[in-house]
Motif scaffolding. Structure first.
Motif, PDB file in Angstrom:
ATOM      1  N   SER A 131       3.499  -6.529   1.739  1.00  0.00           N
ATOM      2  CA  SER A 131       2.445  -7.473   2.273  1.00  0.00           C
ATOM      3  C   SER A 131       1.446  -6.536   3.215  1.00  0.00           C
ATOM      4  O   SER A 131       0.292  -7.341   3.189  1.00  0.00           O
ATOM      5  N   LEU A 132       1.792  -5.443   3.807  1.00  0.00           N
ATOM      6  CA  LEU A 132       1.029  -4.954   4.859  1.00  0.00           C
ATOM      7  C   LEU A 132      -0.312  -4.317   4.159  1.00  0.00           C
ATOM      8  O   LEU A 132      -1.112  -4.318   4.541  1.00  0.00           O
ATOM      9  N   LEU A 133       0.063  -3.575   2.812  1.00  0.00           N
ATOM     10  CA  LEU A 133      -1.056  -2.838   2.325  1.00  0.00           C
ATOM     11  C   LEU A 133      -1.181  -3.066   0.770  1.00  0.00           C
ATOM     12  O   LEU A 133      -2.186  -3.352   0.258  1.00  0.00           O
ATOM     13  N   GLN A 134       0.052  -2.937   0.146  1.00  0.00           N
ATOM     14  CA  GLN A 134      -0.370  -2.934  -1.366  1.00  0.00           C
ATOM     15  C   GLN A 134      -0.717  -4.182  -1.919  1.00  0.00           C
ATOM     16  O   GLN A 134      -1.646  -4.280  -2.658  1.00  0.00           O
ATOM     17  N   VAL A 135      -0.399  -5.487  -1.470  1.00  0.00           N
ATOM     18  CA  VAL A 135      -0.700  -6.612  -1.459  1.00  0.00           C
ATOM     19  C   VAL A 135      -2.230  -6.780  -1.348  1.00  0.00           C
ATOM     20  O   VAL A 135      -3.090  -7.179  -2.049  1.00  0.00           O
ATOM     21  N   PRO A 136      -2.574  -6.688   0.009  1.00  0.00           N
ATOM     22  CA  PRO A 136      -3.943  -6.867   0.231  1.00  0.00           C
ATOM     23  C   PRO A 136      -4.859  -6.007  -0.743  1.00  0.00           C
ATOM     24  O   PRO A 136      -5.910  -6.102  -0.738  1.00  0.00           O
ATOM     25  N   ALA A 137      -4.626  -4.762  -0.789  1.00  0.00           N
ATOM     26  CA  ALA A 137      -5.356  -3.697  -1.430  1.00  0.00           C
ATOM     27  C   ALA A 137      -5.379  -4.080  -2.818  1.00  0.00           C
ATOM     28  O   ALA A 137      -6.433  -4.064  -3.626  1.00  0.00           O
ATOM     29  N   ALA A 172      10.661  -1.622  -3.910  1.00  0.00           N
ATOM     30  CA  ALA A 172       9.709  -1.552  -2.961  1.00  0.00           C
ATOM     31  C   ALA A 172       8.729  -2.600  -2.846  1.00  0.00           C
ATOM     32  O   ALA A 172       8.157  -3.110  -2.046  1.00  0.00           O
ATOM     33  N   ARG A 173       8.311  -3.144  -4.301  1.00  0.00           N
ATOM     34  CA  ARG A 173       7.313  -4.248  -4.373  1.00  0.00           C
ATOM     35  C   ARG A 173       7.708  -5.458  -3.767  1.00  0.00           C
ATOM     36  O   ARG A 173       7.119  -6.357  -3.427  1.00  0.00           O
ATOM     37  N   ALA A 174       9.054  -5.787  -3.825  1.00  0.00           N
ATOM     38  CA  ALA A 174       9.877  -7.002  -3.390  1.00  0.00           C
ATOM     39  C   ALA A 174      10.005  -7.085  -1.958  1.00  0.00           C
ATOM     40  O   ALA A 174      10.083  -7.997  -1.285  1.00  0.00           O
ATOM     41  N   LEU A 175      10.017  -5.893  -1.341  1.00  0.00           N
ATOM     42  CA  LEU A 175      10.380  -5.829   0.113  1.00  0.00           C
ATOM     43  C   LEU A 175       9.148  -6.267   0.916  1.00  0.00           C
ATOM     44  O   LEU A 175       8.086  -6.209   0.590  1.00  0.00           O
ATOM     45  N   PRO A 176       9.357  -6.914   2.155  1.00  0.00           N
ATOM     46  CA  PRO A 176       8.379  -7.597   2.996  1.00  0.00           C
ATOM     47  C   PRO A 176       7.266  -6.508   3.103  1.00  0.00           C
ATOM     48  O   PRO A 176       6.036  -6.916   3.145  1.00  0.00           O
TER      49      PRO A 176
END
Lengths: 268, 266
Positions: free
Chosen positions: B214-220, B207-211
């Motif tokens: 980028s929508l929420l997890q990374v910005p958060a 899940a963490r490697a899928l695109p």
């Protein structure tokens, strides 16, 4: 009047069902998509429980029971009345006028508009969670408790149905505010999936006495599971859901009529 | 370049006209934020520091999700419905005659839309949350800047995925099924339902490697100060790599589809 409305509703529903069934593969895909969409939020609960043994003092089977009852009741209401949130766009583009001139109750036409049988997916998913909850829980079954299951699901569906109708009526005034309805319908069912102990007292009071969603499942389900009824209410309130449902539906009828009277066509 | 700026401004203005809808959306985001914030609180009470977050970070995560939901068009509402409809009716042939690039045109319009949704539907729920809950807001203005950059990259990734979904309508004619699958994936794999860092084992790693992360997890994580220094650069690199790869895939699919349209005669 009522009979006429139900008959019309049935006819329109049958028409939409036939048209959906013309593309069976597409229907199967959409129904499965509907099932999967709702299954994901149960998966989220399972992931939560991979880290914990109890949430707000409730075990996984207990949460599954709450989830299943809320999901099934809401799924039924959504199946029969889920199209109500399209009313606002009909008011905006003027196509509501077409419905007004037909000799059939407007509510029946709006409710059956684009009837989507694929919404069965949510009901199936709710029933599966409920079945798991029932199998895993150690409920002390009595005749009363057995009867409470269908009672709470039907009453719950009627309460949610009333919310759908009130939301539709609201759109006569606020045409592009259908999202407000989502807060009470989809938001309401999300809320009821979790035990009341998770939420603040004020919120629980609000959904008990103001928008009586607590009667969809919290109040009767806690009784069935042999737990205390929320807010320290007497245990007898567990038998109130049918009464609450009837009152809600009556109020929704009043709201609907007021909305319909307030309607001014755009003239287009 | 100037043209695309005008298109983006148009996208912004177009959504800014739906005032009642925006207020209604703010209300719904706020209600969902409260429900989920309480559920997360119960979870984090039971397991403090789950996923490396403290309670304030977990609650902030919920509200970031609500703030970004409409901007990323996680559950629909972006440009894709319109493009699918244009493909279905054949109107897209007219678009292809225009001396503008189809992909860049829709990217500009969608970024304009997203900018409005971020302001219109993101700021108020966050402000309400700051009053009602103890949030972990960054003190450093640079963190806010880094967050906004991560959001921008996330929006491009979100666009690129939805562009691919929309183009599938060239082959399937009815894009509804794929669009629905896309929404499902976006909802679950962006971390909207639960932070991806508490997903168990292999599911979490995938899940963490899928695109969609980028929508929420990374910005958060950028907002919550979980990614700093080289780790922050890595986060941007991850998002940018997905954005470029997916945009390139969209471009390739677009040229295949365009040839197909020409062959069919629109």
């Amino acid at each position: 009047m009522l009979w006429n409305g139900l008959r019309a509703y049935g006819l329109i529903v049958a028409m939409w069902t036939r048209s959906t069934m013309a593309y069976r593969a597409s229907f199967a895909m959409m129904a499965f998509g509907n099932f999967a969409a709702t299954a994901f939020d149960f998966l989220a609960i399972l992931i939560m429980f991979s880290h914990i043994d109890s949430l707000g003092g409730y075990s996984l089977p207990e949460v599954a029971f709450l989830y299943g009852t809320a999901g099934t009741a809401f799924g039924l209401a959504e199946l029969f009345l889920g199209s109500m949130n399209r009313l606002g766009s009909r008011v905006r583009d003027g196509t509501l006028d077409t419905l007004l001139v037909r000799p059939v109750p407007v509510l029946a036409q709006v409710a059956a508009d684009k009837f989507a049988l694929r919404r069965l997916g949510r009901i199936v998913q709710g029933l599966l969670a409920l079945a798991y909850g029932l199998a895993a829980l150690n409920i002390d079954w009595t005749a009363v408790r057995v009867l409470m299951l269908p009672m709470m699901i039907l009453s719950g569906a009627a309460i949610f149905g009333a919310v759908f109708v009130v939301g539709g009526a609201f759109q006569f005034w606020a045409q592009d505010a259908s999202e407000v309805q989502n807060a009470f319908t989809y938001g309401g069912t999300t809320l009821l999936q979790y035990p009341p102990s998770v939420f603040g007292k004020e919120l629980v009071r609000g959904v008990t006495f103001v928008v009586p969603l607590a009667f969809v499942n919290w109040v009767p389900a806690l009784y069935v599971m042999g737990r205390e009824v929320p807010l320290g209410l007497p245990r007898a309130v567990a038998f109130l859901p049918p009464v609450v449902a009837v009152v809600c539906c009556a109020l929704a009828g009043v709201a609907w009529r007021a909305g319909l009277r307030a309607y001014r066509s755009t003239g287009s | 370049m100037r043209l695309y700026a005008v298109v983006a401004a148009g996208g912004f203005r177009r959504y800014a006209t739906y005032r009642v809808a925006t207020v209604a959306g703010v209300f719904t985001n706020t209600v969902f934020g409260f429900i989920m914030a309480y559920a997360y609180t119960a979870l984090w009470d039971e397991r403090p520091r789950l996923g490396g977050y403290d309670l304030a970070q977990a609650v902030t995560y919920v509200w970031l999700g609500q703030a970004l939901l409409a901007a990323c068009a996680t559950i629909g509402g972006g440009f894709e419905d319109e493009l699918i409809e244009r493909i279905r009716t054949g109107d897209v042939a007219v678009d292809l005659y225009r001396p503008v690039d189809l992909q860049l045109w829709w990217l500009a319009a969608d970024l304009g839309r997203a900018a409005f949704q971020l302001l219109g539907r993101g700021v108020v729920p966050m402000a309400v949350a700051a009053v009602a809950f103890d949030l972990a807001l960054p003190g450093d203005p640079l963190t806010w800047l880094a967050f906004l950059f991560a959001v921008l990259l996330g929006l491009v990734v979100s666009f690129a995925i939805r562009f691919l979904i929309a183009l599938s309508a060239f082959w399937l004619l009815d894009g509804a099924g794929v669009a629905q699958l896309g929404m499902l994936a976006a909802m679950f794999f962006s971390g909207m339902l639960l932070p991806l860092n508490i997903f168990p084992g292999a599911l979490g790693e995938v899940a963490r490697a899928l695109p969609w992360s980028s929508l929420l997890q990374v910005p958060a994580d950028v907002f919550l100060g979980e990614r700093t220094g080289w780790d922050l650069v890595g986060a941007f690199g991850f998002q940018a790599a997905w954005a470029l790869a997916l945009l390139a895939a969209g471009r390739a699919l677009q040229s295949v589809a365009t040839r197909r349209v020409v062959v069919q005669g629109g």
